[in-house]
Design a protein around this motif. Structure first.
Motif, PDB file in Angstrom:
ATOM      1  N   PRO A 102       0.818  -1.223   0.000  1.00  0.00           N
ATOM      2  CA  PRO A 102       0.000   0.000   0.000  1.00  0.00           C
ATOM      3  C   PRO A 102       0.850   1.271   0.000  1.00  0.00           C
ATOM      4  CG  PRO A 102      -0.836  -1.568   1.611  1.00  0.00           C
ATOM      5  CD  PRO A 102       0.455  -2.133   1.094  1.00  0.00           C
ATOM      6  N   MET A 103       1.941   1.227   0.754  1.00  0.00           N
ATOM      7  CA  MET A 103       2.829   2.399   0.818  1.00  0.00           C
ATOM      8  C   MET A 103       3.455   2.662  -0.560  1.00  0.00           C
ATOM      9  SD  MET A 103       4.100   4.554   3.021  1.00  0.00           S
ATOM     10  CE  MET A 103       5.525   5.549   3.450  1.00  0.00           C
ATOM     11  N   LEU A 104       3.854   1.583  -1.230  1.00  0.00           N
ATOM     12  CA  LEU A 104       4.454   1.718  -2.562  1.00  0.00           C
ATOM     13  C   LEU A 104       3.455   2.336  -3.536  1.00  0.00           C
ATOM     14  CD1 LEU A 104       6.381  -1.605  -3.310  1.00  0.00           C
ATOM     15  CD2 LEU A 104       7.315   0.681  -3.230  1.00  0.00           C
ATOM     16  N   HIS A 105       2.237   1.838  -3.479  1.00  0.00           N
ATOM     17  CA  HIS A 105       1.232   2.347  -4.406  1.00  0.00           C
ATOM     18  C   HIS A 105       0.886   3.800  -4.111  1.00  0.00           C
ATOM     19  CE1 HIS A 105       0.120  -2.091  -5.025  1.00  0.00           C
ATOM     20  NE2 HIS A 105       0.954  -1.698  -5.949  1.00  0.00           N
ATOM     21  N   TRP A 106       0.882   4.119  -2.822  1.00  0.00           N
ATOM     22  CA  TRP A 106       0.599   5.512  -2.455  1.00  0.00           C
ATOM     23  C   TRP A 106       1.729   6.421  -2.938  1.00  0.00           C
ATOM     24  CZ3 TRP A 106       2.393   8.793   1.816  1.00  0.00           C
ATOM     25  CH2 TRP A 106       1.623   9.945   1.954  1.00  0.00           C
ATOM     26  N   ALA A 107       2.973   5.981  -2.682  1.00  0.00           N
ATOM     27  CA  ALA A 107       4.134   6.786  -3.093  1.00  0.00           C
ATOM     28  C   ALA A 107       4.185   6.923  -4.608  1.00  0.00           C
ATOM     29  CB  ALA A 107       5.417   6.146  -2.574  1.00  0.00           C
ATOM     30  N   SER A 108       3.793   5.863  -5.318  1.00  0.00           N
ATOM     31  CA  SER A 108       3.886   5.915  -6.780  1.00  0.00           C
ATOM     32  C   SER A 108       2.873   6.900  -7.370  1.00  0.00           C
ATOM     33  CB  SER A 108       3.712   4.522  -7.381  1.00  0.00           C
ATOM     34  OG  SER A 108       2.422   4.039  -7.126  1.00  0.00           O
TER      35      SER A 108
ATOM     36  N   LEU B  30       7.807   0.255 -12.827  1.00  0.00           N
ATOM     37  CA  LEU B  30       8.544  -0.800 -12.123  1.00  0.00           C
ATOM     38  C   LEU B  30       7.847  -1.239 -10.836  1.00  0.00           C
ATOM     39  CD1 LEU B  30      11.401  -2.192 -12.356  1.00  0.00           C
ATOM     40  CD2 LEU B  30      12.141  -0.532 -10.685  1.00  0.00           C
ATOM     41  N   VAL B  31       7.321  -0.280 -10.110  1.00  0.00           N
ATOM     42  CA  VAL B  31       6.746  -0.613  -8.796  1.00  0.00           C
ATOM     43  C   VAL B  31       5.260  -0.956  -8.868  1.00  0.00           C
ATOM     44  CG1 VAL B  31       8.418   0.822  -7.585  1.00  0.00           C
ATOM     45  CG2 VAL B  31       6.185   1.772  -8.130  1.00  0.00           C
TER      46      VAL B  31
ATOM     47  N   ASN C  46       3.502  -3.437  -9.773  1.00  0.00           N
ATOM     48  CA  ASN C  46       3.033  -4.741  -9.277  1.00  0.00           C
ATOM     49  C   ASN C  46       3.829  -5.252  -8.083  1.00  0.00           C
ATOM     50  OD1 ASN C  46       1.035  -5.036 -11.320  1.00  0.00           O
ATOM     51  ND2 ASN C  46       2.689  -5.455 -12.750  1.00  0.00           N
ATOM     52  N   LEU C  47       4.672  -4.402  -7.550  1.00  0.00           N
ATOM     53  CA  LEU C  47       5.510  -4.854  -6.430  1.00  0.00           C
ATOM     54  C   LEU C  47       4.716  -4.882  -5.125  1.00  0.00           C
ATOM     55  CD1 LEU C  47       8.953  -3.129  -7.068  1.00  0.00           C
ATOM     56  CD2 LEU C  47       8.200  -5.412  -7.705  1.00  0.00           C
ATOM     57  N   LYS C  48       5.177  -5.754  -4.225  1.00  0.00           N
ATOM     58  CA  LYS C  48       4.494  -5.878  -2.938  1.00  0.00           C
ATOM     59  C   LYS C  48       5.320  -5.288  -1.807  1.00  0.00           C
ATOM     60  CE  LYS C  48       2.235 -10.082  -4.483  1.00  0.00           C
ATOM     61  NZ  LYS C  48       2.392 -11.539  -4.510  1.00  0.00           N
ATOM     62  N   GLY C  49       6.542  -4.959  -2.090  1.00  0.00           N
ATOM     63  CA  GLY C  49       7.348  -4.352  -1.034  1.00  0.00           C
ATOM     64  C   GLY C  49       8.783  -4.110  -1.454  1.00  0.00           C
ATOM     65  N   ILE C  50       9.358  -3.062  -0.896  1.00  0.00           N
ATOM     66  CA  ILE C  50      10.778  -2.784  -1.095  1.00  0.00           C
ATOM     67  C   ILE C  50      11.368  -2.484   0.288  1.00  0.00           C
ATOM     68  CG2 ILE C  50      12.489  -1.221  -2.100  1.00  0.00           C
ATOM     69  CD1 ILE C  50      10.712  -0.741  -4.430  1.00  0.00           C
ATOM     70  N   TYR C  51      12.396  -3.218   0.628  1.00  0.00           N
ATOM     71  CA  TYR C  51      13.052  -3.028   1.926  1.00  0.00           C
ATOM     72  C   TYR C  51      14.547  -2.849   1.682  1.00  0.00           C
ATOM     73  CZ  TYR C  51       8.559  -4.886   3.309  1.00  0.00           C
ATOM     74  OH  TYR C  51       7.200  -5.075   3.445  1.00  0.00           O
ATOM     75  N   VAL C  52      15.078  -1.791   2.202  1.00  0.00           N
ATOM     76  CA  VAL C  52      16.506  -1.495   2.003  1.00  0.00           C
ATOM     77  C   VAL C  52      17.144  -1.132   3.331  1.00  0.00           C
ATOM     78  CG1 VAL C  52      18.152   0.091   0.902  1.00  0.00           C
ATOM     79  CG2 VAL C  52      16.171  -0.689  -0.377  1.00  0.00           C
ATOM     80  N   ARG C  53      18.313  -1.686   3.578  1.00  0.00           N
ATOM     81  CA  ARG C  53      19.159  -1.255   4.696  1.00  0.00           C
ATOM     82  C   ARG C  53      20.549  -1.019   4.119  1.00  0.00           C
ATOM     83  NH1 ARG C  53      15.003  -2.060   6.666  1.00  0.00           N
ATOM     84  NH2 ARG C  53      14.384  -2.891   8.686  1.00  0.00           N
TER      85      ARG C  53
ATOM     86  N   ALA D  75       7.543  10.106   0.712  1.00  0.00           N
ATOM     87  CA  ALA D  75       7.479   8.678   0.371  1.00  0.00           C
ATOM     88  C   ALA D  75       8.067   8.438  -1.010  1.00  0.00           C
ATOM     89  CB  ALA D  75       6.036   8.192   0.432  1.00  0.00           C
ATOM     90  N   LYS D  76       7.779   9.358  -1.915  1.00  0.00           N
ATOM     91  CA  LYS D  76       8.315   9.232  -3.278  1.00  0.00           C
ATOM     92  C   LYS D  76       9.852   9.303  -3.259  1.00  0.00           C
ATOM     93  CE  LYS D  76       8.733  12.539  -6.392  1.00  0.00           C
ATOM     94  NZ  LYS D  76       8.385  13.662  -7.279  1.00  0.00           N
TER      95      LYS D  76
END
Lengths: 193, 135
Positions: free
Chosen positions: A50-56, A72-73, A75-82, B92-93
């Motif tokens: 949901p966060m990805l879709h909102w940000a997109s 790119l995003v 159909n994605l379900k999540g992106i996690y980066v450290r 967020a973007k």
């Protein structure tokens, strides 16, 4: 055991262990999470579907880079980066990285790239998760001398989208370098554990 | 039986006399128009007078003021929420773009390393080279 109890047990298990529902997510061991305190710079991105879709929604269709990112995003379900950047070398141990790598030594994950560089100590692993012969996730573990990065992208990714991911966003597409006089690294490709 | 019933011509004459065309008296049209205008303005005056009398009532004045104030407050809050949502969306973007940049750069690094190895192998280990799938 009554029918009601038998039906409730799986439900209780699912509620009690949400990690079961998020089995694809990268879980960093406590030792790695603690590296943030040693790091000069830390990047932590946690974006679920949901966060990805909102940000997109805020990506501009006029900007070519953002347009590609939106595609790119989609159909994605999540992106996690450290990502941890350290002032000095040796801030993390090989065991720290190995503990993360070990999570992806399962049949559902394939290690498609595994680079161990003796020259500069840069180690990179790329794991793909395939579901019905389609990519369902990617994990990148990059352990450099002063930088440690974990990337976990969950969801269907097309190969051309993946190429875009590597070649866009301000990073020039890779050009083949002139032949080096000595081997720099060892690589394992297509390895599956 | 009346006399007119007896003689149809008399009926016709009576009707003709009753319905014969007569010109309107001079100034009739002007009088009608003036009357109509007078009536209209009287109605308008009455309407505006009723509005004025309503507005002049303190209760109505306060209610109108309250309605305007509430509308302004609701509009302001809504605008502020929109602004906040937009700022959060932009943040967020930026986060998303940063994550994609990092992922892209690390994939580039992996590709670079693999390419380095592939280009250096023909010299050092030509016999071991085998076609492998590229990521």
């Amino acid at each position: 055991m009554s029918t009601i109890t038998r039906n409730l047990v799986p439900l209780i298990l699912l509620l009690a262990f949400p990690a079961v529902l998020r089995a694809q997510e990268l879980k960093l061991p406590p030792g790695v999470e603690k590296l943030a305190s040693k790091a000069k710079e830390t990047v932590e991105v946690n974006m679920d579907g949901p966060m990805l879709h909102w940000a997109s929604k805020f990506l501009s269709a006029e900007d070519p880079e953002e347009r590609k990112a939106a595609k790119l995003v989609a159909n994605l379900k999540g992106i996690y980066v450290r990502s941890y950047e350290f002032s000095d070398e040796g801030a993390y141990t090989a065991a720290d990285v190995e503990a993360v790598r070990a999570q992806f030594r399962s049949p559902e994950w394939s290690r498609v790239v595994g680079v161990r560089s003796e020259h500069d100590g840069d180690n990179v692993d790329v794991f793909f998760k395939l579901e019905n012969e389609k990519m369902a996730g990617i994990v990148i573990i990059s352990a450099e001398a002063k930088e440690l990065t974990f990337v976990n992208i969950i969801g269907p990714l097309e190969v051309d989208q993946l190429a875009d991911l590597g070649g866009e966003f301000g990073i020039p597409k890779l050009k083949t370098k002139p032949q080096s006089s000595k081997p720099l690294a060892k690589a394992d490709k297509g390895e599956q554990k | 039986m009346t006399e007119t019933n007896k003689n149809p011509n008399l009926i016709e004459d009576a009707l003709r006399n009753a319905l014969h065309r007569e010109d309107a008296p001079e100034g009739f049209v002007l009088q009608v128009l003036a009357r109509a205008e007078q009536q209209n303005s009287a109605e308008q005056d009455a309407q505006s007078a009723s509005w004025l009398s309503m507005i002049s009532q303190p209760l109505v004045r306060w209610a109108a003021l309250a309605a305007v104030s509430i509308s302004l407050v609701i509009g302001g809050v809504h605008y502020r929420n929109l602004q906040r949502q937009r700022a959060e969306g932009e943040a967020a973007k930026q986060q998303l773009m940063l994550a994609l940049r990092i992922a892209g750069s690390k994939l580039q690094l992996a590709k670079e390393k693999v390419n380095e190895i592939n280009t250096s192998r023909p010299e050092s280990q030509p016999q071991n080279r085998s076609p492998r799938s590229r990521s």
